[in-house]
Design a protein around this motif. Sequence first.
Motif, short mmCIF file in Angstrom:
data_model
loop_
_atom_site.label_atom_id
_atom_site.label_comp_id
_atom_site.label_asym_id
_atom_site.label_seq_id
_atom_site.Cartn_x
_atom_site.Cartn_y
_atom_site.Cartn_z
N ASN A 92 74.26 67.46 10.61
CA ASN A 92 74.93 68.69 10.38
C ASN A 92 75.83 69.35 10.16
O ASN A 92 77.40 69.89 10.22
CB ASN A 92 77.04 68.37 11.65
N THR A 93 75.69 69.34 8.66
CA THR A 93 75.52 69.92 7.43
C THR A 93 75.08 71.13 6.79
O THR A 93 75.34 71.38 5.62
CB THR A 93 75.73 68.54 6.11
N GLY A 94 74.41 71.09 7.41
CA GLY A 94 73.50 72.84 7.52
C GLY A 94 74.74 73.39 6.94
O GLY A 94 75.79 74.06 7.37
N MET A 95 73.35 74.95 5.97
CA MET A 95 73.92 76.16 5.98
C MET A 95 73.81 77.34 6.53
O MET A 95 74.22 77.90 6.56
CB MET A 95 74.05 76.92 4.68
N VAL A 96 72.90 76.98 7.32
CA VAL A 96 71.90 77.73 8.05
C VAL A 96 72.55 78.37 9.99
O VAL A 96 72.06 78.78 10.63
CB VAL A 96 70.82 78.37 7.60
N GLY A 97 73.14 77.10 10.44
CA GLY A 97 73.00 77.57 12.05
C GLY A 97 72.38 76.69 12.24
O GLY A 97 71.77 76.75 13.30
N GLY A 98 71.43 75.57 11.46
CA GLY A 98 70.03 74.87 11.81
C GLY A 98 70.54 74.13 13.24
O GLY A 98 69.47 73.76 14.00
N SER A 99 71.73 73.40 13.07
CA SER A 99 71.77 71.69 13.75
C SER A 99 72.64 72.83 14.72
O SER A 99 73.09 71.21 15.65
CB SER A 99 72.34 70.80 12.59
N THR A 100 73.76 72.63 14.55
CA THR A 100 74.06 73.15 16.00
C THR A 100 73.83 73.94 17.12
O THR A 100 72.91 75.09 17.07
CB THR A 100 75.67 74.42 15.81
N PRO A 101 74.00 74.05 18.41
CA PRO A 101 73.04 74.52 19.67
C PRO A 101 73.37 76.00 19.99
O PRO A 101 74.50 76.51 19.01
CB PRO A 101 74.00 73.95 21.10
N VAL A 102 72.85 77.33 20.12
CA VAL A 102 73.16 78.19 20.42
C VAL A 102 73.75 78.62 21.92
O VAL A 102 74.91 79.68 21.68
CB VAL A 102 72.06 79.14 19.92
N PHE A 103 72.59 78.45 22.49
CA PHE A 103 73.88 78.00 24.17
C PHE A 103 74.08 76.38 24.45
O PHE A 103 75.15 76.39 23.91
CB PHE A 103 72.76 78.91 25.14
N ASP A 104 73.64 76.22 25.27
CA ASP A 104 73.83 74.51 25.84
C ASP A 104 72.74 73.89 26.18
O ASP A 104 72.48 73.01 26.56
CB ASP A 104 73.98 74.99 27.68
#
Length: 543
Positions: A154-166
């Motif tokens: 979870n070290t990315g810079m563009v929100g690629g590894s975190t959920p957007v919703f659930d």
Amino acid sequence: MMSRLAPRWPAWLFWWQAACPQGVSAQQRTWAGASRIPGPGGPWGATGTSPLVRRGSSSASSCAPEVVLTRERYSVRRLPFSVVSEDDLAALERIVPGRVITDPEELEAPNVDWLRTVRGSSKVLLRPRTSQEVAHILRYCHERNLAVSPQGGNTGMVGGSTPVFDEIIVSTALMNQIVSFHNVSGVLVCQAGCVLEELSRYVEERGFVVPLDLGAKGSCHIGGNVATNAGGLRFLRYGSLRGTVLGLEVVLANGTILNCLTSLRKDNTGYDLKQLFIGSEGTLGVITAVSILCPPKPSAVNVAFLGCPGFAEVLQTFCTCRGMLGEILSAFEFMDAECMKLVGLHLHLACPVQESPFYVLIETSGSGAGHDAEKLSGFLEQVLGSGLVTDGTLATDQRRIKMLWALRERITEALSRDGYVYKYDLSLPLDRLYDLVSDLRARLGLHAKHVVGYGHLGDGNLHLNVTAEAFSPSLLGTLEPYVYEWTARQRGSVSAEHGLGFKKKDVLGYSKPPEALQLMQQLKALLDPKGILNPYKTLPTRT
């Protein structure tokens, strides 16, 4: 070696080593006293903090304000996926017993990106240990139409590894085993959750190096590195992961395990399927294992940190460096004066040279210390004598090399402490690389706290960053699409190495033609017909 070359080298080149006796730690003396060339001092005299820092899922302190939910900050609509039920939790518990996380406190960190700019609302995190468990998870989620967000460090810079919703977070943190290493070929086979720094330590003990080095190496996972086609600090020497990754094991959306985990350097049979997944950011499949070619560890490494009077001189220094150092040149990084000020202000790392408009960090790596020193000596004499470089320092032992690298590697950390950061990772022609930074400073004026430029000059990669006190839609509107249009006019790329993730997915068209976008959508539909793998990422939103 040092005494033999001493008559030919300027006195300042020895200042770093002579003033730092063995056994004196970085915390026991200031950089200013240990490494500064005699002359006007820099703006900081603070004691240097540790140059190594682990990038976690959040760099902010516990008292930092809560991150706004992604769905509230951005215009994004939830797709018609199922919602996790109690029956789903029971089924997932049978697949990964004891490793189904539903505690809201434990879910806080994986729901937020490291930059604290996006936040999802996942209620479930899974921690598989094997590819088979990942396959069972995806097979179940595919049948139930449950969306999944694969996550490494979870070290990315563009929100690629975190959920957007659930979306269900599938973490590779427990998939951290080294499968094999061949001491002759240098081929490493490991699970996707291995931390890059730990892999580096493992192969270095055996006389090799991982062909990838990142500022986030203490936290990032090799699977995530491959999924984002990370570039990093060794790109100039070893090239892209597309060349050094030999094989992959990937679990497809329907649970099929695609085993292309070859250790062969040459395999010209059919389509090279691994290339589909390198850089796909978890949207086509979940990478579970990697086979990567590790080059021999250099026996002689030197790092020079130099000050340049202008960006034209930075370019000329690079041309001279490439011509005179040739095969031993392993890195050429640049940063502007604003970067150095922020590193000093927020991290208390002092500049080891006189204040300059630009700084460059040059690393050489080779097999012969005397040979490398001879070439480096000639190069330094040339750039100093011609006025391309006005000041500098040299490190030859590992501890001081790390301290110089920290000035470059920790810029991202310093920026994150300066406020909200608008980040742009661009590929541009070298002669126009810094023009955009100057343009934006004039365009934004007092609306931004700082506009800085730094990056991998040897790769044509600019990291453009703008900081502000807080997120501002009006400031974002001033930046975008201006930055992307400017980049497109130079025939550049809107993402050099960070990927597209959630934040940049809708600007892919600035770098790729409509025909390419259509083919990408078709590949996504073929491999993930329900769209459950990392939705809302990488590909533009369909209208």
